[in-house]
Design a protein around this motif. Sequence first.
Motif: not given
Length: 116
Positions: A28-51
């Motif tokens: 990743h461009p910046q180092p991530l913590t596990k909780s940041q990664l999980l938050q990014m995943r959750e945001e993606f899956w919440d918005t994915a059907p809108h794509y």
Amino acid sequence: MGCAGSSQTKGDGEGTLKKIRKPKPWKHPQPLTKSQLLQMREEFWDTAPHYGGRKEIWDALRAASEADLSLAQAIVDSAGVIVQSADLTICYDERGAKYELPKYVLSEPTNLIQES
């Protein structure tokens, strides 16, 4: 062209039964913590059907991304997902809708850091 009972051979070229695999190691461009990664995943899956595409295919892709490889293969096969990239980053449904998954929903980056 084959009948409904024919099976796809290795050199068939259609790609609908491509064997899935884990994504190659990535950073990743910046180092991530596990909780940041999980938050990014959750945001993606919440918005994915809108794509675009169908919600049930997005649900199947999410389940496959969170499963081990053999279960993930069974999920995409039973959902009728056409895998273009073996790491699941690009898939299609039988209607031709495209589904693009970022690597961060499929695996952890090499620069994941421990939370303090």
